[in-house]
Design an enzyme around this catalytic site. Structure first.
Site, PDB file in Angstrom:
ATOM      1  N   HIS A  58       0.837  -1.213   0.000  1.00 40.74           N
ATOM      2  CA  HIS A  58       0.000   0.000   0.000  1.00 40.74           C
ATOM      3  C   HIS A  58       0.868   1.258   0.000  1.00 40.74           C
ATOM      4  CE1 HIS A  58      -3.889   1.919   1.852  1.00 40.74           C
ATOM      5  NE2 HIS A  58      -3.247   2.791   1.075  1.00 40.74           N
ATOM      6  N   HIS A  60       1.417   5.302  -2.079  1.00 39.44           N
ATOM      7  CA  HIS A  60       0.933   6.324  -3.007  1.00 39.44           C
ATOM      8  C   HIS A  60       2.166   7.056  -3.536  1.00 39.44           C
ATOM      9  CE1 HIS A  60      -3.311   6.095  -1.486  1.00 39.44           C
ATOM     10  NE2 HIS A  60      -2.702   5.717  -0.373  1.00 39.44           N
ATOM     11  N   PHE A  61       2.630   6.676  -4.703  1.00 35.00           N
ATOM     12  CA  PHE A  61       3.837   7.301  -5.249  1.00 35.00           C
ATOM     13  C   PHE A  61       3.523   8.535  -6.116  1.00 35.00           C
ATOM     14  CE2 PHE A  61       7.204   3.651  -4.744  1.00 35.00           C
ATOM     15  CZ  PHE A  61       7.211   3.872  -3.376  1.00 35.00           C
ATOM     16  N   ASN A  92      -5.148   6.587  -6.786  1.00 34.25           N
ATOM     17  CA  ASN A  92      -5.648   7.965  -6.666  1.00 34.25           C
ATOM     18  C   ASN A  92      -4.617   8.998  -7.133  1.00 34.25           C
ATOM     19  OD1 ASN A  92      -4.018   7.399  -4.432  1.00 34.25           O
ATOM     20  ND2 ASN A  92      -5.168   8.703  -3.043  1.00 34.25           N
ATOM     21  N   HIS A 176     -10.698   0.938   1.389  1.00 35.61           N
ATOM     22  CA  HIS A 176     -10.548   2.011   2.378  1.00 35.61           C
ATOM     23  C   HIS A 176     -11.884   2.094   3.106  1.00 35.61           C
ATOM     24  CE1 HIS A 176      -9.061   6.039   3.861  1.00 35.61           C
ATOM     25  NE2 HIS A 176     -10.345   6.043   4.191  1.00 35.61           N
ATOM     26  N   HIS A 224      -5.504  -0.570   6.277  1.00 29.10           N
ATOM     27  CA  HIS A 224      -5.260   0.243   7.481  1.00 29.10           C
ATOM     28  C   HIS A 224      -6.340   0.166   8.561  1.00 29.10           C
ATOM     29  CE1 HIS A 224      -7.715   2.851   5.014  1.00 29.10           C
ATOM     30  NE2 HIS A 224      -6.727   3.272   4.272  1.00 29.10           N
ATOM     31  N   ASP A 291       1.020   2.498   3.790  1.00 31.91           N
ATOM     32  CA  ASP A 291       0.129   3.566   3.333  1.00 31.91           C
ATOM     33  C   ASP A 291       0.921   4.869   3.158  1.00 31.91           C
ATOM     34  OD1 ASP A 291      -2.037   4.945   2.443  1.00 31.91           O
ATOM     35  OD2 ASP A 291      -3.149   4.898   4.326  1.00 31.91           O
ATOM     36  N   HIS A 295       2.784  14.257   1.299  1.00 32.08           N
ATOM     37  CA  HIS A 295       2.344  15.587   0.859  1.00 32.08           C
ATOM     38  C   HIS A 295       3.498  16.530   1.191  1.00 32.08           C
ATOM     39  CE1 HIS A 295      -1.807  14.288   0.222  1.00 32.08           C
ATOM     40  NE2 HIS A 295      -1.736  13.649   1.372  1.00 32.08           N
TER      41      HIS A 295
HETATM   42  O1  DOR Z   1      -4.745   9.953   4.607  1.00 31.71           O
HETATM   43  C1  DOR Z   1      -4.821   9.400   3.520  1.00 31.71           C
HETATM   44  N1  DOR Z   1      -4.094   9.816   2.479  1.00 31.71           N
HETATM   45  N2  DOR Z   1      -5.676   8.396   3.367  1.00 31.71           N
HETATM   46  C2  DOR Z   1      -5.930   7.860   2.160  1.00 31.71           C
HETATM   47  O2  DOR Z   1      -6.706   6.945   2.072  1.00 31.71           O
HETATM   48  C3  DOR Z   1      -5.305   8.426   0.954  1.00 31.71           C
HETATM   49  C4  DOR Z   1      -4.042   9.066   1.287  1.00 31.71           C
HETATM   50  C5  DOR Z   1      -3.497   9.922   0.175  1.00 31.71           C
HETATM   51  O3  DOR Z   1      -3.452   9.443  -0.960  1.00 31.71           O
HETATM   52  O4  DOR Z   1      -3.085  11.043   0.448  1.00 31.71           O
HETATM   53 ZN    ZN Z   2      -3.704   4.753   1.129  1.00 31.29          ZN
HETATM   54 ZN    ZN Z   3      -6.960   4.476   2.546  1.00 25.96          ZN
END
Ligand code: DOR
Ligand code: ZN
Ligand code: ZN
Length: 425
Positions: A58, A60-61, A92, A176, A224, A291, A295
């Site tokens: 899990h 997010h790149f 996403n 999720h 999560h 996860d 940011h």
């Molecule tokens: O806090 C989160 N950030 N929860 C998520 O499910 C997505 C993730 C994101 O992509 O920033």
């Molecule tokens: Zn996630």
């Molecule tokens: Zn999530």
């Protein structure tokens, strides 16, 4: 005796036990395990732990679309330096990974940048063409609660057909689990407010709903898990696996993280954090996954209410867990099972074990060497970590398919990350 291309020797984790032996590697695969082996190239790690490298199911790149936060180069370097040689990237991004064109575009990007092997999740929305995506995606991802991106599906009834198509494909549906219909939308000033808007019951309600609606139809993976009351819901259910993220068993809302601790599901009360840690000790959860949701510092420094949710963690996950193994708070076997064996097994990739036929993905540890986590020394583009100042044991070396990729915190091997499904299509 025939000489192997590569031999790695040390104190190796094999079939649940540590033993001094040699791992023989040809063509990137483990081809022999024996007390002594000859190799054209021999890496000796006397007295060091040789473990299967981790599979992070899990991450997010952010590539494409949000590459100011992270991209596949920086994300995968961060992964490697933390002992992760395989990641499954979430859909996403922008564009969202919801059709064959966007999936193939992302695959091209990752194939040209990634230092680790990867799989790509496809997002599920009403109308998603499951049959076309299922051959090239590692799994499907469903967002029952709103968070970064535009993949929210608040109503499970709207994707009944898609769920049963996923079941027929044999792929995993990762969820999720936050019930959007129960979310409060009050203005938030701090982590307490964020938790109040996304209370524990959002999670338990969403887990119950998805099990009720999809339980028999497809394999579910609950991402999560973060509340004490969710534990009984994800235990002993056929066709269901569960995941916990380091921030939910190591951090809670009482830290002074401000928006840097804003994440969905939220950091909860101390009791929930402790329950997650105790559950790990007691054998709960199939998978620990980071996860990793980076940011930028500027984004996180916005007004709390406006700041995006998510914390980075792909590089610190294994080192933090290894610190707890070192401190005897967690058992090595439980750590390896959830970081390596189970994620590989659930998603069907030949990684996560030191055994003949598996990819020679390995991480080497000197358990005497404790480091203090500092964002400056990490490799994510985002430049911060919620674990600043904590103790951790980073890998001394990391191998991907037999190639030494990282040594003492620096990249030493040439990039060769690839889609784990390549060749199977
Ligand atoms: O806090 C989160 N950030 N929860 C998520 O499910 C997505 C993730 C994101 O992509 O920033
Ligand atoms: Zn996630
Ligand atoms: Zn999530």
């Amino acid at each position: 005796m025939k000489s192997m291309e590569v031999v790695i020797e040390g104190n190796c984790y094999i079939s649940g036990r540590l033993e001094r032996c040699c791992i023989g590697i040809d063509g990137g695969k483990i081809t022999a395990i024996a007390k002594d082996l000859d190799g054209e190239k021999v890496h000796s790690f006397d007295g060091k732990l040789v473990l299967p490298a981790a599979v992070d199911a899990h991450v997010h790149f952010r590539d494409p679309g949000f590459t100011q936060k992270e991209d596949f180069s920086t994300g995968s370097l961060s992964a490697l330096c933390g002992g992760v040689t395989c990641v499954f990237d979430m859909p996403n991004t922008r564009p969202a990974t919801i059709n064959l064109a966007s999936l193939r575009d992302k695959k091209k990007i990752a194939s040209s940048k990634s230092l680790v092997d990867f799989g790509l999740f496809a997002g599920v929305k009403p109308g998603t063409n499951v049959a076309s995506l299922s051959k090239e995606a590692i799994g499907f991802k469903l967002y029952l609660g709103s968070t970064t991106g535009e993949l929210l599906v608040p109503d499970i009834a709207s994707i009944k057909k898609e769920i049963s198509d996923i079941g027929a494909s044999g792929k995993i549906l990762a969820v999720h689990a936050e019930d959007e219909g129960m979310r409060n939308k009050d203005v938030e000033k701090n982590l307490d407010d964020h938790l109040r808007n996304r209370s524990n019951s959002l999670e338990t309600s969403a887990i119950k709903k998805i099990i009720r609606n999809a339980g028999k139809d497809c394999k579910l993976h609950i991402c999560h898990v973060s509340t004490r009351d969710s534990l009984s819901l994800v235990t002993g259910v056929p066709n269901l696996t569960s995941e916990v993220a380091p921030h939910h068993f190591l951090l809670d809302r009482s830290g002074n993280l401000g928006a840097f601790g804003k994440v969905n599901p939220p950091l909860r009360k101390r009791e929930d954090r402790q329950a997650m840690f105790q559950a790990l000790k007691d054998g709960a959860f199939d998978v620990i996954a980071s996860d990793h949701a980076p940011h930028t510092i500027e984004e996180k420094e916005e007004d709390f209410d406006y700041a995006p949710s998510g914390v980075p963690g792909v590089e610190t996950m294994v080192p933090l867990v290894m610190q707890h193994v070192r401190d005897k708070h967690l058992e090595l076997s439980g750590a390896i099972r959830r970081l390596c064996e189970r994620p590989a097994e659930i998603f069907g990739v030949p990684k996560g074990r030191i055994a003949v036929g598996y990819d020679a993905d390995l991480m080497i540890f000197d358990m005497a060497k404790i480091s203090i986590i500092k964002a400056d020394a990490l490799h994510s583009k985002c430049g911060w970590t919620p674990y600043e100042g904590m103790n951790a044991v980073f890998p001394k070396a990391v191998f991907l398919r037999g190639r030494l990729m990282v040594e003492d915190g620096s990249q030493v091997g040439e990039r060769m990350g690839r889609d784990v499904l390549a060749g199977q299509v």
